[in-house]
Design a protein around this motif. Structure first.
Motif, PDB file in Angstrom:
ATOM      1  N   LYS A 138       0.838  -1.206   0.000  1.00 28.14           N
ATOM      2  CA  LYS A 138       0.000   0.000   0.000  1.00 28.14           C
ATOM      3  C   LYS A 138       0.875   1.260   0.000  1.00 28.14           C
ATOM      4  O   LYS A 138       0.521   2.276  -0.612  1.00 28.14           O
ATOM      5  CB  LYS A 138      -0.956  -0.021   1.194  1.00 28.14           C
ATOM      6  N   GLU A 194      -3.525   2.899  -1.374  1.00 23.08           N
ATOM      7  CA  GLU A 194      -4.463   2.222  -0.475  1.00 23.08           C
ATOM      8  C   GLU A 194      -5.391   1.252  -1.195  1.00 23.08           C
ATOM      9  O   GLU A 194      -5.928   0.329  -0.590  1.00 23.08           O
ATOM     10  CB  GLU A 194      -5.284   3.254   0.287  1.00 23.08           C
ATOM     11  N   TYR A 248      -3.634  -6.485  -2.435  1.00 24.64           N
ATOM     12  CA  TYR A 248      -2.485  -7.336  -2.124  1.00 24.64           C
ATOM     13  C   TYR A 248      -2.815  -8.814  -2.256  1.00 24.64           C
ATOM     14  O   TYR A 248      -2.033  -9.590  -2.821  1.00 24.64           O
ATOM     15  CB  TYR A 248      -1.986  -7.041  -0.706  1.00 24.64           C
TER      16      TYR A 248
END
Length: 218
Positions: free
Chosen positions: A60, A65, A69
């Motif tokens: 991030k 943000e 992932y």
């Protein structure tokens, strides 16, 4: 170097016992590219043994943000599995001989790995190392992964062995820091990079290969 009263040796897996870290270094950039991102050659090196929540935070930090992932990681896992299917799981020189020597000398041996239980046990059985270990401790047994001390602290507590009575054998900075913060005597056997000056300060020893471990007991 002061000789230690050691009761157990705790081993990392990727890059320490198996010569597989190089595959992750290849797969991370490929996985990122699949999702439209780019990586510098230095970025994958920071991911060695980096556990949760630190890996998520690192991505991030790099990509924002909104970065997914878990989707990228799942794709990376698929890429690594494909590579291992083609190449097999290569061992580091002296891996089996070192584990056998330690077992023959009644030293307690545990795996302490950033892998989950399923994968760790599957890999160990596939490469014929499972029988050498008294215990297998994995990242999904603790809340925080490496470089937090949780996994090594958990291993020592569960095994009933004081950290100062263990050698922790690692190849990466994140792994070394984790073991050191838990109070273990850290042995680094560098894989892809040598320790920098700061990391050298936390090491009990820096060895060239696994076969050198036996000399520490003599």
């Amino acid at each position: 170097m002061e000789k230690k009263n050691i009761k157990a040796v705790l081993f990392d897996m990727d890059g320490t016992l198996t010569d597989t870290e190089k595959f992750y270094q290849k797969a991370w950039p490929e996985a990122l590219a699949h999702f439209g991102y780019e990586m510098t050659p230095e970025q994958p090196l920071e991911l060695r043994s980096l556990g949760r929540p630190f890996a998520v935070e690192k991505f991030k930090e790099w990509y924002g943000e909104d970065f997914d992932y878990w989707a990228v990681r799942e794709y990376r896992k698929t890429l690594v599995e494909q590579i291992l299917k083609e190449t097999g799981i290569p061992l580091k020189p002296g891996a089996k001989e070192t584990l056998k020597w330690l077992r023959d000398h009644d030293v307690f041996i545990s795996l302490v790995t950033a892998n989950d239980r399923e994968r760790a046990n599957r890999y160990l059985k596939k490469i014929g190392l499972f029988e050498y270990f008294n215990a297998v401790v994995c990242a999904d047994m603790v809340e925080r992964g490496k470089p937090a001390p949780d996994i090594y602290a958990y291993a020592c507590k569960t095994l009933g062995i004081a950290p100062q009575e263990t050698y922790a054998v690692e190849d990466s900075p994140n792994g070394c820091i984790s073991a050191y913060q838990a109070g273990c005597n850290v042995i680094m056997i560098p894989d892809l990079t040598e320790p920098d000056e700061e990391l050298k300060k936390v090491l009990y020893a820096r060895l060239d290969c696994l076969l050198d471990i036996g000399d520490l007991f003599k």
